[in-house]
Design a protein around this motif. Structure first.
Motif, PDB file in Angstrom:
ATOM      1  N   TRP A  18      53.451  49.456  35.057  1.00 49.64           N
ATOM      2  CA  TRP A  18      53.378  47.991  35.175  1.00 49.64           C
ATOM      3  C   TRP A  18      53.184  47.583  36.643  1.00 49.64           C
ATOM      4  N   CYS A  19      53.912  48.251  37.538  1.00 46.44           N
ATOM      5  CA  CYS A  19      53.768  47.948  38.976  1.00 46.44           C
ATOM      6  C   CYS A  19      52.375  48.325  39.473  1.00 46.44           C
ATOM      7  N   ARG A  20      51.860  49.482  39.043  1.00 50.06           N
ATOM      8  CA  ARG A  20      50.578  49.991  39.515  1.00 50.06           C
ATOM      9  C   ARG A  20      49.407  49.121  39.027  1.00 50.06           C
ATOM     10  N   THR A  21      49.547  48.493  37.862  1.00 48.43           N
ATOM     11  CA  THR A  21      48.435  47.719  37.275  1.00 48.43           C
ATOM     12  C   THR A  21      48.561  46.216  37.505  1.00 48.43           C
ATOM     13  N   ALA A  22      49.450  45.794  38.360  1.00 43.44           N
ATOM     14  CA  ALA A  22      49.649  44.363  38.619  1.00 43.44           C
ATOM     15  C   ALA A  22      48.384  43.713  39.167  1.00 43.44           C
ATOM     16  N   ALA A  23      47.694  44.391  40.072  1.00 40.24           N
ATOM     17  CA  ALA A  23      46.471  43.823  40.655  1.00 40.24           C
ATOM     18  C   ALA A  23      45.375  43.678  39.593  1.00 40.24           C
ATOM     19  N   ASP A  24      45.264  44.660  38.686  1.00 47.67           N
ATOM     20  CA  ASP A  24      44.267  44.569  37.608  1.00 47.67           C
ATOM     21  C   ASP A  24      44.562  43.398  36.676  1.00 47.67           C
ATOM     22  N   ARG A  25      45.849  43.200  36.364  1.00 46.76           N
ATOM     23  CA  ARG A  25      46.225  42.079  35.495  1.00 46.76           C
ATOM     24  C   ARG A  25      45.898  40.747  36.153  1.00 46.76           C
ATOM     25  N   ALA A  26      46.161  40.641  37.451  1.00 47.38           N
ATOM     26  CA  ALA A  26      45.863  39.400  38.172  1.00 47.38           C
ATOM     27  C   ALA A  26      44.362  39.131  38.190  1.00 47.38           C
ATOM     28  N   ALA A  27      43.563  40.175  38.372  1.00 41.76           N
ATOM     29  CA  ALA A  27      42.106  40.014  38.379  1.00 41.76           C
ATOM     30  C   ALA A  27      41.609  39.586  36.990  1.00 41.76           C
ATOM     31  N   ARG A  28      42.186  40.171  35.931  1.00 41.58           N
ATOM     32  CA  ARG A  28      41.788  39.810  34.563  1.00 41.58           C
ATOM     33  C   ARG A  28      42.172  38.362  34.255  1.00 41.58           C
ATOM     34  N   GLN A  29      43.344  37.926  34.715  1.00 47.17           N
ATOM     35  CA  GLN A  29      43.763  36.547  34.500  1.00 47.17           C
ATOM     36  C   GLN A  29      42.850  35.571  35.246  1.00 47.17           C
ATOM     37  N   ALA A  30      42.440  35.941  36.442  1.00 42.36           N
ATOM     38  CA  ALA A  30      41.522  35.083  37.209  1.00 42.36           C
ATOM     39  C   ALA A  30      40.163  35.006  36.519  1.00 42.36           C
ATOM     40  N   ALA A  31      39.689  36.145  35.995  1.00 42.40           N
ATOM     41  CA  ALA A  31      38.408  36.159  35.277  1.00 42.40           C
ATOM     42  C   ALA A  31      38.502  35.313  34.005  1.00 42.40           C
ATOM     43  N   ASP A  32      39.648  35.389  33.312  1.00 41.30           N
ATOM     44  CA  ASP A  32      39.842  34.574  32.110  1.00 41.30           C
ATOM     45  C   ASP A  32      39.881  33.083  32.460  1.00 41.30           C
ATOM     46  N   ALA A  33      40.464  32.746  33.606  1.00 40.04           N
ATOM     47  CA  ALA A  33      40.511  31.345  34.035  1.00 40.04           C
ATOM     48  C   ALA A  33      39.097  30.827  34.325  1.00 40.04           C
ATOM     49  N   ARG A  34      38.259  31.666  34.982  1.00 38.75           N
ATOM     50  CA  ARG A  34      36.869  31.264  35.233  1.00 38.75           C
ATOM     51  C   ARG A  34      36.107  31.110  33.920  1.00 38.75           C
ATOM     52  N   LEU A  35      36.339  32.049  32.989  1.00 42.89           N
ATOM     53  CA  LEU A  35      35.689  31.981  31.684  1.00 42.89           C
ATOM     54  C   LEU A  35      36.152  30.738  30.915  1.00 42.89           C
ATOM     55  N   ALA A  36      37.426  30.409  31.029  1.00 41.16           N
ATOM     56  CA  ALA A  36      37.954  29.218  30.346  1.00 41.16           C
ATOM     57  C   ALA A  36      37.262  27.964  30.854  1.00 41.16           C
ATOM     58  N   THR A  37      36.986  27.913  32.149  1.00 43.40           N
ATOM     59  CA  THR A  37      36.267  26.767  32.716  1.00 43.40           C
ATOM     60  C   THR A  37      34.870  26.671  32.121  1.00 43.40           C
TER      61      THR A  37
END
Length: 191
Positions: A18-37
């Motif tokens: 979970w600690c190691r993949t935190a940056a990947d999760r943040a990037a996926r959430q940002a991509a989802d936010a752009r897609l939501a727009t």
């Protein structure tokens, strides 16, 4: 960390993953936010009618590589949905060779004396699996009260005669006029 993981009942390797993949999760959430727009924009331009398939096609047409499952997930998360039109089921097919019954009440749906004029209708109640139940109702025009009803899985004459149980609840209906919508076969009848 070992003690904390033991208390919480999770494996230490899960915590470190979970600690190691935190940056990947943040990037996926940002991509989802752009897609939501983008999804909101397309949905708004369509007047709020486009659903997952049309929004996916629109975004792919703009050169964006996106999966329909991801679009569906993002749309659910932001509370958007397309318009769903109900399919109309044809339940009655009129026999063109059948003789049309005359309209005995002359489209006059008023009556002052009870048990002389009745109107009725047959409607369908959809069930799961594409099946139907049919509901026949009979209303006395003078009192505007339900005189009889019947429910069955068919739309034969028995359904209407069962709904004409007004004889049992209202006394004799000899000489009364019964009017049904044309689709309910027949248009009107005298008893």
């Amino acid at each position: 960390m070992k003690r904390l993981c033991t208390i919480l009942g999770i494996a230490r390797s899960s915590f470190y993953y979970w600690c190691r993949t935190a940056a990947d999760r943040a990037a996926r959430q940002a991509a989802d936010a752009r897609l939501a727009t983008r999804i909101r924009t397309v949905h708004h331009e369509s007047g709020g009618t486009y659903g997952v398939p049309r929004i996916t096609a629109e975004l792919r047409g703009d050169g964006e590589r996106v999966n329909h499952k991801r679009i569906a997930r993002v749309m659910r998360s932001i509370g958007l949905a397309g318009v769903r039109l109900r399919r109309r089921h044809r339940t009655t097919t009129a026999d063109p060779a059948a003789v049309k019954a005359p309209d005995l009440i002359g489209r006059d749906f008023t009556e002052s004396e009870p048990n002389t004029k009745y109107v009725g209708d047959i409607t369908y109640l959809p069930l799961e699996g594409g099946k139907f139940l049919y509901l026949a109702t009979v209303i006395d025009l003078a009192s505007r009260r339900l005189a009889g009803w019947a429910i069955a899985d068919h739309m034969r004459t028995d359904l209407v005669t069962d709904a004409l149980a007004a004889e049992r609840t209202r006394g004799s209906i000899a000489g009364a006029v019964m009017h049904l919508r044309r689709a309910a076969r027949p248009a009107s009848a005298s008893r």
